[in-house]
Every structure is written in structure tokens, then in C-alpha cells.
Scaffold this motif. Structure first.
Motif, mmCIF file in Angstrom:
data_model
loop_
_atom_site.group_PDB
_atom_site.id
_atom_site.type_symbol
_atom_site.label_atom_id
_atom_site.label_comp_id
_atom_site.label_asym_id
_atom_site.label_seq_id
_atom_site.Cartn_x
_atom_site.Cartn_y
_atom_site.Cartn_z
ATOM 1 N N PRO A 183 0.809 -1.220 0.000
ATOM 2 C CA PRO A 183 0.000 0.000 0.000
ATOM 3 C C PRO A 183 0.847 1.278 0.000
ATOM 4 N N ARG A 184 2.015 1.192 0.622
ATOM 5 C CA ARG A 184 2.883 2.371 0.656
ATOM 6 C C ARG A 184 3.221 2.820 -0.776
ATOM 7 N N THR A 185 3.563 1.859 -1.631
ATOM 8 C CA THR A 185 3.843 2.175 -3.036
ATOM 9 C C THR A 185 2.560 2.573 -3.751
ATOM 10 N N TYR A 186 1.474 1.839 -3.452
ATOM 11 C CA TYR A 186 0.211 2.139 -4.136
ATOM 12 C C TYR A 186 -0.245 3.564 -3.855
ATOM 13 N N VAL A 187 -0.036 4.033 -2.627
ATOM 14 C CA VAL A 187 -0.476 5.390 -2.284
ATOM 15 C C VAL A 187 0.255 6.403 -3.173
ATOM 16 N N ARG A 188 1.568 6.160 -3.372
ATOM 17 C CA ARG A 188 2.344 7.072 -4.227
ATOM 18 C C ARG A 188 1.833 6.966 -5.677
ATOM 19 N N GLN A 189 1.569 5.751 -6.116
ATOM 20 C CA GLN A 189 1.082 5.560 -7.488
ATOM 21 C C GLN A 189 -0.285 6.227 -7.679
ATOM 22 N N ILE A 190 -1.123 6.136 -6.657
ATOM 23 C CA ILE A 190 -2.454 6.746 -6.743
ATOM 24 C C ILE A 190 -2.321 8.264 -6.839
ATOM 25 N N TYR A 191 -1.417 8.820 -6.020
ATOM 26 C CA TYR A 191 -1.199 10.270 -6.059
ATOM 27 C C TYR A 191 -0.754 10.685 -7.466
ATOM 28 N N PHE A 226 -5.427 2.665 3.902
ATOM 29 C CA PHE A 226 -5.334 2.620 2.444
ATOM 30 C C PHE A 226 -6.711 2.821 1.787
ATOM 31 N N GLN A 227 -7.749 2.224 2.408
ATOM 32 C CA GLN A 227 -9.079 2.301 1.793
ATOM 33 C C GLN A 227 -9.575 3.744 1.737
ATOM 34 N N LYS A 228 -9.117 4.576 2.685
ATOM 35 C CA LYS A 228 -9.554 5.987 2.656
ATOM 36 C C LYS A 228 -8.880 6.717 1.490
ATOM 37 N N VAL A 229 -7.631 6.336 1.218
ATOM 38 C CA VAL A 229 -6.911 6.940 0.087
ATOM 39 C C VAL A 229 -7.635 6.573 -1.217
ATOM 40 N N VAL A 230 -8.022 5.301 -1.318
ATOM 41 C CA VAL A 230 -8.724 4.848 -2.525
ATOM 42 C C VAL A 230 -10.062 5.567 -2.664
ATOM 43 N N GLN A 231 -10.784 5.662 -1.551
ATOM 44 C CA GLN A 231 -12.094 6.323 -1.580
ATOM 45 C C GLN A 231 -11.954 7.772 -2.068
ATOM 46 N N GLU A 232 -10.973 8.460 -1.518
ATOM 47 C CA GLU A 232 -10.768 9.861 -1.893
ATOM 48 C C GLU A 232 -10.329 9.973 -3.349
ATOM 49 N N ALA A 233 -9.477 9.023 -3.762
ATOM 50 C CA ALA A 233 -9.016 9.042 -5.158
ATOM 51 C C ALA A 233 -10.206 8.879 -6.101
ATOM 52 N N ARG A 234 -11.106 7.941 -5.759
ATOM 53 C CA ARG A 234 -12.277 7.733 -6.628
ATOM 54 C C ARG A 234 -13.139 8.998 -6.671
ATOM 55 N N GLU A 235 -13.324 9.623 -5.511
ATOM 56 C CA GLU A 235 -14.143 10.841 -5.480
ATOM 57 C C GLU A 235 -13.496 11.937 -6.324
ATOM 58 N N THR A 236 -12.164 12.045 -6.244
ATOM 59 C CA THR A 236 -11.454 13.043 -7.051
ATOM 60 C C THR A 236 -11.607 12.729 -8.535
ATOM 61 N N MET A 237 -11.484 11.454 -8.879
ATOM 62 C CA MET A 237 -11.615 11.064 -10.290
ATOM 63 C C MET A 237 -13.000 11.421 -10.823
ATOM 64 N N VAL A 238 -14.023 11.190 -10.017
ATOM 65 C CA VAL A 238 -15.384 11.527 -10.454
ATOM 66 C C VAL A 238 -15.517 13.042 -10.592
ATOM 67 N N ALA A 239 -15.012 13.775 -9.592
ATOM 68 C CA ALA A 239 -15.153 15.243 -9.601
ATOM 69 C C ALA A 239 -14.406 15.871 -10.778
#
Lengths: 619, 70
Positions: A183-191, A226-239
Motif C-alpha cells: 500500500p505504501r507504493t500504491y499510495v504514491r502511485q495513486i497520487y 489505504f481504503q480511505k486513500v482509494v475512496q478519496e481518489a475515486r471521489e477526485t476522479m469523479v469530480a
């Protein structure tokens, strides 16, 4: 350095290193006699003179311990002079001194901060957790006396390294294992994925494949959410309109169906203006086990001392998981309106996800889980549904993670039914998701199947659960699985070794409508609102076609709409060899194609497919 | 201009409404912010389009996914 034994530091290595330095423009001059620290001072140009040369900064080998050297930057009390404090012969410490000083000297020449962001240099206490489970303690092979350790012992010593890494979360989560990182790497990749302006967003699929269940945070020794990062990423993608439209479209349309007149219902008992309680079964229990809804509703009316109404619709979880804040807020506000119509009752909830959603997003509503009520009731256990010590493995739905009362109540109910429970790994607060969570079944069907395969292989016994989607996904993967209501209301299933019926996507819609139609008629003597004209069309579907529809997420109602359009407009193609017709229609954002043959008793369907690309077409 | 449907794939199909043969014609397909001219079989009379299963489930799906991740 050349003084070292050739075996320890071969001269060829020194030459290679020097050549590398020269290649990047470093001038190497030797033969200086380094002055003592006390002899060095800045001249008028803020430079140090040694012989005929002038230097902006200097590194002096090990200085007296009495001299103050900054532990972080390795700069001495004289600005521009750097040094180390490691004792002679302590090579690792000397290398550390040299490296730290080199970083500082580079920064000094660039006139930037010598101290910023240097927390993790040298030895420091890191947050890395390493599980020592299964690792046997062993003695060091390095001799403590003055004798040199031989090569064989050095190899043995190196083999003692357990290559510390923390992948505790990956042990429970198929997504984390699938993408082969942490998840540490995934968070950077998501950003990076949500920040880029142009180019491919290569991590969309990964972001949309998380079930947002929170198991990784519960396992993580550092509690990375990690799930909060994903949730926020999805919301940002939609917005920012960067969410792939197909990612959660099918799931969102399922939610729209649940909140349409096909299922939505808010009713108080006949002769009551309001109710103190209302049963909220969620959207998927009526889809999978329609008959259980009336059974529970009727039981609650007898069990509770005050009037019990019913509220049918989706709690909004699907939109929330999809990052669709606007759609979630709309669902929430509609639910609140229906709840107010009922007289603001306390909701009795059977679905663990709905209960979690209510507790987190509907502070206005009092909710309670149905499971403790059932566990305490004597009226449900009538002797007929008592089994004779059947062994089952209990799977806690991920949404029950923070609801231990619910977990206990279901266990207690199961035991009263005569079920001998076995615990699965990753239960209770570490409960694992079946992939319905986060709409993963929609966005990444193959990962969804892998997730189920991993879960069902953990115990040979039949699985018992209290989330209907967990049951249906396990059944899809071939695992005998039961919802506790299956056994409570139909114990013969277990006695006769029969499996519950897992409805396909079309049947899930049909069952929800049946529930509403039946309840309206049975309790309120009311009929369903009028059906759309295409709903009368009869379909003839064999098993391979049904399987294809399931794989391609095409519903009977999609097919009916195509056929109705073809019938009304006359637009279709005909195959001169087979006599089959082929028609297409685009009811919303997807164009559906159906190959069919009209028969006396309906339309026989031979093929179905769809696309989202829009094709300009003549009339 | 790209042509993704071979004659073999539509030779047996006719427009049921016009009872007319199909012919390859330039058609614009679009998705999200992109549009592309392609040659697709259409009814010679009314312009009704024929998209075979292979095109919908392979090339079109591939382009849709690429466009979605941009």
C-alpha cells in the motif's frame, strides 16, 4: 585506501571508482599535505588555501573527539570544513561520515539548507514491522574474538538474514497480492495517477479494484488507512471527470433500479399513520432470497410490541464506493424523505453493509441490527429447524468488522440451530471482503473471482455467512455456502444437501420487483405501478446464453428493450443463411445487440453483446 | 481510414427493413473526447449499421478502455 589489503579492497576497484569520478568531471589531485584543522581559516574571498590551490569547502579525516562536529551535517565549528568522528578501523561508520559530509558539502556549494529532510540518514528507528512468526532463533556465525571469520561462516551469517519486510496486509488481501507491491507504493502511485495532466492513467484499474473494506488498515501495524486513500481518489476522479465511465456503471444502474418504482417502497402498517420500527432488508437480500423478506417482516410484526413498517431501497453504498458523492447524496436524501413519511421509525437492518452505512452516514436515523433480536427470540427456533451438529466454517462479512455484537449474535443463533462453527482465518475485526464491497465485482471481475477462490480454499467445510452477496459469490465459485436465513427458514436445504439458488443479474431485478409486488398485494391490497410496454416481451434463453449475459453484464430488460425497439421501428438485419435477426438499441450509454428469432411463444435469443462507443447512424 | 470488418463477416446479412444489401461506408465512431472515421457495413438504402460481435467485443472494447484511462 591503497593501504588496504588487496583481498579486502582490490586496487582494480579503486581504479574503477576513480575512472567513474573522472568521467563526471571530478579532478583528482594527490600529494597534498593536509594542514591541521587549527591552521585553516577563510581568506578574504571566503576560501581556504592549501598550497597553491583554493577550496570552498574541505573534508578532513577523523578529527580529535574534542572538536565539535555537527552529528547531522558533519560540519565542524568552522563553516566549510567537514569531518567525521568515526574511530579509525570502523569502516562502516567512516563511510557513513563520508556520505553525510558529501551530501552536506554538495548542499553547501549550492547554498541550500544543510539540515532539511535528513531524518532517515544513518541508523534510525524505522516503523517497519516484521513478523517473526515461524522464524527460529539462531546464533551469529561471526566470531567475537580477534580471529577473522572465514568465508563459509560469512555465507552462513548472510543466510541468517530474513530480508525484513512487512507484507502482513498482503496475506489477507487479493488486491495487494495481485499488484505485487505494498500500500505504501500504491499510495504514491495513486497520487501520481490522479495528479497527471496528460498521458495514460495507468493505475485507474488498481484504484477501482479495492473493496474499500478496511481489512488492510485493521491488519497494518502502522494502521495505514489505504481504503480511505482509494475512496478519496475515486471521489477526485469523479469530480475531475477522470473516472472511467464503465468502471461502476453496471453497479450504479443496479442501485438506480433499487431506488426506482420497481423496488422502492415505504409503507406503514394498514390502519397506522406512522410506525415506531421499520424493516430495512437492503437491496440484495430481496434479490437473492425474496421469500425471506415477508417471513422476517411478518415475524417482526409479531415480535415487536409497536407497529412495524417496511422500507425498501438501496442505502447508497454502491454510489459511495464508486466515489459518486452527488449520486450518494441524492440517494441519502431520498431515503430520508421515505423515512420521514414512515414517521421516522427506528430501522431494523439485516445487511451488515447497510448497517455500517447508516451508522456512518445517517446520524438522524436510529438503527439496530436484526441479528441480536433473532438470537434472543424463542419464536424463531421451533425445533423443526434444529440441525444435528452440522459443521460449518463461519465467514464474517467485511462490513461486520466494527460490529462485534452482530458477529456474536450470528454465532449464537447458529449454535442454537445446531451448527458447530469453525473459525476461518481473517474473521471478526480482520474480516475479509467477498469483492462485492467497493463494486470490485463490476470493475474487475477476474480479481473478484480470484478473491473468492482464495477465500473458499481456506476451509473444507461449507461456509456460513450473514451477507447475501458473500453467499452468492462463494456459490458462484462452486463453494457450498449458506446465509444463516437459508438455514433458519429452510433447514431442509442442509438436511437434503441442497444448495441455495444463486440468481443471475436479471433474476436479481425480477426478485426485487416480486418482493414489492407481493408485499403490496398481501399487506396493502395494492397493485404495482404500470409496467413499461417492453416488459411483456417473452424471452427464450438457454443456459449458455444466460451465462454469456452474466459474463457480459447484459440483463433481460436490456434485451427486451432492443426487441421492442426492433418491433416498433422495423429496424433489424436478417441473416440469409440462418434466418436470424440482429437488432440493436441504445437505452442509455450502452448499445446492446441481440441476435434472435421470433417464435410462437416468444423470442429465442442466440447472441448478445454490447459496446459503449457511439456510432453515427443514418435513419 | 481503418476497416475492421471483413466482407466475409457481413456478406450473409441484409437490412430486414429495406431488404437491401450492405456496403462498406465511412462512419464516424466516437467515445469520450475522441472520434474516428472507420469503414463499417451499412444498409445501402437506410444506412442502418451492422457491427459484428468480434468488433464490439475486441477492437471497440480495447479502444474504449484506452480512452477511459487517458
Amino acid at each position: 585506501m591503497r593501504a588496504f589489503n588487496e583481498e579486502i579492497l582490490p586496487s582494480a576497484e579503486i581504479e574503477n571508482a576513480i575512472r567513474l569520478l573522472e568521467k563526471i568531471g571530478v579532478k583528482i589531485q594527490t600529494g597534498f599535505k593536509l594542514p591541521q584543522f587549527e591552521e585553516l581559516s577563510h581568506n578574504d574571498s571566503r576560501l581556504f588555501r592549501i598550497g597553491d590551490s583554493e577550496f570552498q569547502c574541505i573534508y578532513l579525516p577523523h578529527l580529535s573527539e574534542e572538536l565539535s562536529i555537527d552529528p547531522i551535517t558533519r560540519m565542524t565549528v568552522t563553516e566549510g570544513i567537514f569531518s567525521g568522528s568515526a574511530p579509525v578501523g570502523h569502516w562502516v561508520d567512516q563511510m557513513s561520515d563520508g556520505r553525510r559530509a558529501a551530501i552536506s558539502m554538495d548542499r553547501y556549494l549550492q547554498k541550500v539548507s544543510l539540515t532539511a529532510s535528513r531524518e532517515n540518514e544513518g541508523a534510525y528507528e524505522c516503523r517497519l514491522f516484521t513478523s517473526l512468526k515461524g522464524i527460529q532463533p539462531s546464533q551469529s556465525f561471526i566470531s567475537t574474538d580477534s580471529k577473522r571469520t572465514d568465508q563459509a561462516d560469512i555465507i552462513k551469517e548472510a543466510a541468517r538474514c530474513i530480508q525484513c519486510q512487512c507484507m502482513e496486509c498482503a496475506k489477507g488481501c487479493e488486491l495487494i497480492r495481485h499488484y505485487q507491491d505494498s500500500p505504501r507504493t500504491y499510495v504514491r502511485q495513486i497520487y501520481n495517477n490522479i495528479s497527471i495532466c496528460t498521458g495514460l492513467r495507468q493505475k485507474n484499474k488498481m484504484i477501482n479494484s479495492c473493496s474499500i473494506c478496511g481489512q488492510c488498515e485493521a491488519i497494518c501495524p502502522n494502521h495505514i488507512p489505504f481504503q480511505k486513500v482509494v475512496q478519496e481518489a475515486r471521489e477526485t476522479m469523479v469530480a475531475t471527470k477522470k473516472m472511467p465511465p464503465s468502471a461502476f456503471d453496471f453497479a450504479l444502474r443496479d442501485m438506480a433500479f433499487s431506488n426506482s418504482e420497481k423496488f422502492r417502497l415505504a409503507k406503514v402498517p394498514v390502519d397506522s399513520k406512522a410506525c415506531k420500527y421499520a424493516f430495512f432488508p437492503g437491496c440484495q437480500l430481496p434479490a437473492s432470497n425474496p421469500s425471506s423478506i415477508e417471513t422476517i417482516f411478518s415475524w417482526l410484526q409479531n415480535e415487536m410490541e409497536e407497529p412495524v413498517g417496511i422500507l425498501l431501497r438501496c442505502c447508497g453504498a454502491i454510489a459511495d464506493w464508486a466515489g459518486e458523492k452527488e449520486k450518494f447524496n441524492q440517494a441519502r436524501s431520498e431515503l430520508l424523505s421515505d423515512w420521514e413519511v414512515l414517521g421516522k421509525p427506528e430501522l431494523i437492518v439485516s445487511c451488515p453493509t447497510c448497517l455500517k452505512m447508516f451508522r456512518e452516514n445517517y446520524p438522524e436515523i436510529n438503527v439496530r441490527s436484526i441479528w441480536p433480536l433473532m438470537a434472543k427470540s424463542d419464536s424463531l427456533l421451533n425445533g423443526k429447524n434444529r440441525l444435528n451438529s452440522i459443521k460449518m466454517a463461519i465467514h464474517d462479512p467485511c462490513a461486520s468488522r466494527d460490529q462485534p455484537d452482530m458477529q456474536e449474535a450470528v454465532r449464537s443463533l447458529a449454535m442454537k440451530l445446531g451448527i458447530e462453527l469453525e473459525e476461518l482465518p481473517y474473521n471478526r475485526e480482520l474480516a475479509t471482503c467477498c469483492s462485492y464491497g467497493g463494486n470490485v465485482w463490476n470493475s474487475n471481475p477476474s480479481l473478484s473471482r480470484d478473491t473468492n477462490e482464495a477465500r473458499i480454499s481456506q476451509n473444507q467445510s461449507d461456509y456460513l455467512t450473514y451477507c447475501i452477496m458473500c453467499r452468492d459469490f462463494f456459490l458462484r465459485s462452486g463453494k457450498p455456502a449458506y446465509h444463516i436465513l437459508d438455514i433458519l427458514f429452510d433447514p431442509k436445504l442442509m438436511i437434503e444437501h441442497r444448495l441455495p439458488i444463486r440468481p443471475d443479474y436479471s433474476m436479481r431485478h425480477e426478485n426485487r420487483t416480486r418482493v414489492k409486488r407481493h408485499l403490496l398485494k398481501q399487506y396493502w391490497r395494492e397493485e404495482m405501478p404500470e409496467e413499461a410496454p417492453y416488459e411483456d416481451i417473452q424471452l427464450i434463453l438457454n443456459d449458455p446464453i444466460r451465462k454469456l449475459m452474466e459474463d457480459r453484464m447484459i440483463l433481460e430488460e436490456d434485451i427486451r428493450q432492443v426487441l421492442y425497439y426492433a418491433k416498433e421501428s422495423g429496424r433489424a438485419m436478417i441473416n440469409q443463411e440462418t434466418g436470424h435477426y440482429l437488432a440493436h438499441f441504445k437505452p442509455s450509454c450502452v448499445t446492446y445487440w441481440v441476435e434472435y428469432l421470433p417464435k410462437e411463444d416468444g423470442f429465442e435469443v442466440f447472441n448478445v453483446y454490447s459496446h459503449r462507443m457511439v456510432v453515427e447512424e443514418g435513419n | 481510414m481503418a476497416q475492421y470488418v471483413t466482407e466475409e463477416e457481413f456478406v450473409h446479412w441484409r437490412c430486414a427493413k429495406c431488404n437491401s444489401e450492405l456496403e462498406l461506408r465511412k462512419v464516424v465512431v466516437s467515445y469520450l473526447d475522441g472520434s474516428f472515421p472507420v469503414e463499417l457495413p451499412v444498409c445501402k438504402v437506410c444506412g442502418q449499421i451492422f457491427i459484428p460481435e468480434s468488433l464490439a467485443t475486441q477492437k471497440m472494447l480495447e479502444i474504449e478502455q484506452q480512452m477511459e484511462d487517458k
